[in-house]
Design an enzyme around this catalytic site. Sequence first.
Site, short mmCIF file in Angstrom:
data_model
loop_
_atom_site.label_atom_id
_atom_site.label_comp_id
_atom_site.label_asym_id
_atom_site.label_seq_id
_atom_site.Cartn_x
_atom_site.Cartn_y
_atom_site.Cartn_z
N ASP A 10 52.05 31.17 44.02
CA ASP A 10 52.23 32.51 44.57
C ASP A 10 52.31 32.36 46.10
OD1 ASP A 10 51.97 35.38 44.92
OD2 ASP A 10 49.90 34.96 45.53
MG LIG Z 1 49.25 36.95 46.03
#
Ligand SMILES: [Mg+2]
Length: 226
Positions: A10
């Site tokens: 991420d």
């Molecule tokens: Mg994040």
Amino acid sequence: MKQYKCLLFDLDDTLLDFKIAEKFAFNKLMEQNNLPLTEDVFHRYCAINKAVWDDFEKHLLTADEVKYKRFELFCQAYALPLDAVVLGDQYLENLSQSYELIEGAIDLLDRLKSNYKLVLVTNGLSKVQNPRIHSSRMNEYFPLVFISEEVGCSKPSNEFFQHVFNHLGEITKEDILIIGDSMSSDMLGGRNFGIDTCWFNPNQQARKFDVTFEITRLNELNMILL
Ligand SMILES: [Mg+2]
């Protein structure tokens, strides 16, 4: 210890500090519009923004609606006679200019880059994420980048993960670990798709469900990936 071949990272609040970026973008927006800036105003905006992104994750809003809805609600909250579309565009431009790294991010990626297929998976807007990815030099570590707005769906949907998986070549689900700070997008999406999950949890919040690994600092990944 399991040997992974492919790491899905991420971006926001995992490799780049999104809280700093948001604050920078918001402060600049207040200046640009001659509005007073207090901690209270910023916190109120953050609460509105979070609610809007939560709706996006639940498919109640599109990525395009997110850009302006938050400022429409912000202007309503303070009865400001301003154009939410103008504010939204200014804010995104400001946001795209901030790319503060999370501590240990570059060291970690330097160690991992030759041994793993590194893939960036981020929920966000192209015109914000692409400049930040390049300015922070993340593009030099991630040959594959998937931005939800470009993919047309977002984490945690299976559709998003399947799209990413289809581009990985000779990789099985057992070879993949996803690393991210969000339980609701990274961990839930990874778990539903059937891959191992590593929750980056620097603030030591309570788990909502089981994950494969949990770390509080990025360098702890070295112990998992030995
Ligand atoms: Mg994040």
